[in-house]
Design a protein around this motif. Structure first.
Motif, short mmCIF file in Angstrom:
data_model
loop_
_atom_site.label_atom_id
_atom_site.label_comp_id
_atom_site.label_asym_id
_atom_site.label_seq_id
_atom_site.Cartn_x
_atom_site.Cartn_y
_atom_site.Cartn_z
N LEU A 16 0.83 -1.21 0.00
CA LEU A 16 0.00 0.00 0.00
C LEU A 16 0.86 1.26 0.00
N LEU A 17 1.97 1.22 0.74
CA LEU A 17 2.89 2.36 0.75
C LEU A 17 3.50 2.57 -0.62
N GLU A 18 3.89 1.48 -1.28
CA GLU A 18 4.48 1.61 -2.61
C GLU A 18 3.46 2.15 -3.61
N VAL A 19 2.21 1.70 -3.50
CA VAL A 19 1.15 2.22 -4.37
C VAL A 19 1.03 3.74 -4.20
N TRP A 20 1.07 4.18 -2.95
CA TRP A 20 0.95 5.62 -2.66
C TRP A 20 2.14 6.39 -3.22
N ILE A 21 3.35 5.85 -3.02
CA ILE A 21 4.55 6.53 -3.53
C ILE A 21 4.51 6.60 -5.06
N ALA A 22 4.12 5.49 -5.69
CA ALA A 22 4.04 5.47 -7.15
C ALA A 22 3.02 6.49 -7.65
N HIS A 23 1.91 6.59 -6.94
CA HIS A 23 0.88 7.57 -7.32
C HIS A 23 1.42 8.99 -7.20
N ARG A 24 2.14 9.25 -6.13
CA ARG A 24 2.71 10.59 -5.93
C ARG A 24 3.71 10.92 -7.04
N ARG A 25 4.41 9.92 -7.53
CA ARG A 25 5.42 10.14 -8.56
C ARG A 25 4.84 10.07 -9.97
N GLY A 26 3.57 9.72 -10.08
CA GLY A 26 2.95 9.59 -11.39
C GLY A 26 3.43 8.38 -12.16
N ALA A 27 3.87 7.35 -11.44
CA ALA A 27 4.40 6.13 -12.07
C ALA A 27 3.31 5.07 -12.16
N LYS A 28 3.28 4.37 -13.28
CA LYS A 28 2.33 3.26 -13.47
C LYS A 28 3.01 1.99 -12.99
N ALA A 29 3.06 1.82 -11.68
CA ALA A 29 3.78 0.69 -11.10
C ALA A 29 2.89 -0.51 -10.87
N TYR A 30 1.58 -0.30 -10.83
CA TYR A 30 0.66 -1.38 -10.47
C TYR A 30 -0.49 -1.48 -11.45
#
Length: 406
Positions: A16-30
């Motif tokens: 969940l933390l990684e999802v949040w960080i990716a969202h903040r960075r605008g990365a399509k990680a998930y």
């Protein structure tokens, strides 16, 4: 108690933390469906492990008891440190053979089947790796490493590898030269030409540098994750079996017994004599399953309900009667298959999932206990309400969204 019970909440929180960080960075990680499939595969792996460890650990103990050359003290820090180093060395070779021998790749390919690279990918584990993996660590039994130490260092090595499955951490300087890090392991999961069969280490990347399998991450070439022959399915059972099916099909096509043996023991696909083709990232297309948004949301809710059950099963496994253990494991495994069909957008899968959710919700609420756990009335009512409410909500969305007909 099995440490994995305590690790599961950490896994979920860190994802969940990684999802949040990716969202903040605008990365399509998930991708939600892909991540849930990884979690389902992790659940299946843990379930099969409950039974497989009886065989694999039993073999280790038997070799240790009958043929060890000496007995190393389990209370020595140096024994633990040496055992961890030895385990990581043998892990390198087990992992490398998992890529270079087709029948071993059939088990390991599960872990590489995601086209995303994130912490959920770390949990995308095989359910059949135990069939041959135990063999590589028998030298430790012969050397007198106590079974308790062996189990401990294996867990340390496994848990270390969790954090390296992320794109949110860049290069780490000197650590990249000594340890397996996110940068090093991203290369391992790539299907780019320079990534194939590279960076097998578990904790130390030094093994790859020593044995010529190291490749540094390139800044000028984006890594494309996954495998050259993509899975294209969210079914966790098929993810575990599809390459074995390919091997059987290739065996039928191969002419002569030598070729048939090569199908299983040569590097994947090498029996054909054709070299691995060049990877063209311009031709790559992500697998995009037809997952309706309601199905993805429902899948998240159901995994939130499933995770505590998995924790309970793992915690109680040593004390549960075998019939209860098998039944509980089967219910959880069937749940992952049902949810996989739902995530693929199959109308039939949605119907099966509705029935599964309602039946298990009623069972949890009405049975005297849930595999030994006497749930308080409020929890029973909450689970039942969630199960019935989710089924009704899913029914509404089946009628208002486009689903596959099968």
């Amino acid at each position: 108690m099995n440490p994995i019970v305590f690790a599961i909440p950490v896994f979920v929180a860190s994802i969940l933390l990684e999802v949040w960080i990716a969202h903040r960075r605008g990365a399509k990680a998930y991708d939600t469906a892909d991540a849930l499939t990884s979690l389902h595969l992790g659940v299946l792996s843990q379930i099969t492990g409950l039974f497989a460890k009886l065989a694999t650990l039993g073999i280790y103990v038997a070799v240790f008891e009958q043929w060890r050359f000496t007995t190393l003290p389990a209370n020595s820090v140096w024994v633990w440190a040496g055992a961890l180093l030895a385990y990581d060395f043998f892990y390198y070779w087990a992992h490398r053979m998992g890529h270079e021998v087709a029948v071993l790749w059939a088990a390991h390919v599960v872990h590489h089947s995601s086209e995303f690279y994130n912490l959920s990918t770390a949990l995308r584990q095989t359910s059949s790796g135990w069939l041959f993996g135990w063999f590589f660590y028998l030298p430790m039994a012969l050397a007198g490493v106590p079974p308790m130490v062996m189990v401990g260092v294996a867990l340390i090595d496994l848990l270390y590898q969790y954090w390296v499955h992320t794109e949110m951490v860049g290069r780490l300087g000197w650590m990249d030269r000594v340890f397996v890090t996110p940068s090093n392991h991203r290369v391992h999961h790539g299907q780019n030409d320079y990534c194939i069969d590279r960076n097998y280490g578990g904790i130390l990347i030094l093994w790859d540098r020593l044995f010529g399998t190291f490749a540094d991450e390139r800044d000028d070439e984006k890594i494309i994750y996954g495998v050259r022959s993509p899975l294209r399915s969210l079914n966790p059972l098929w993810a575990n079996l599809h390459y074995y099916a390919d091997l059987w099909q290739s065996t039928a096509q191969a002419k002569g017994w030598r070729k048939k043996v090569q199908v299983w023991l040569a590097p994947p696909g090498a029996w054909t004599g054709e070299p691995l083709g060049h990877f063209d990232d311009a031709q790559f297309q992500h697998y995009r399953p037809h997952t309706p948004a309601p199905a993805a949301a429902y899948g998240i809710l159901q995994f939130a309900l499933l995770a505590p059950c998995v924790m309970q099963l793992i915690a109680l496994a040593p004390s549960l009667p075998l019939p209860s253990l098998v039944l509980y494991a089967a219910l959880i495994a069937a749940s992952t298959l049902s949810l996989g069909a739902l995530l693929e957008g199959r109308r039939l899968g949605a119907r099966i999932e509705q029935a599964r959710g309602v039946v298990l919700g009623l069972a949890f609420a009405l049975l005297p206990d849930w595999f030994g756990y006497e749930a308080p009335l409020l929890l029973r009512a909450t689970v039942l309400a969630l199960s019935l409410g989710a089924a009704v909500w899913l029914e509404k969305n089946i009628k208002t969204h486009q689903w596959e007909t099968t």
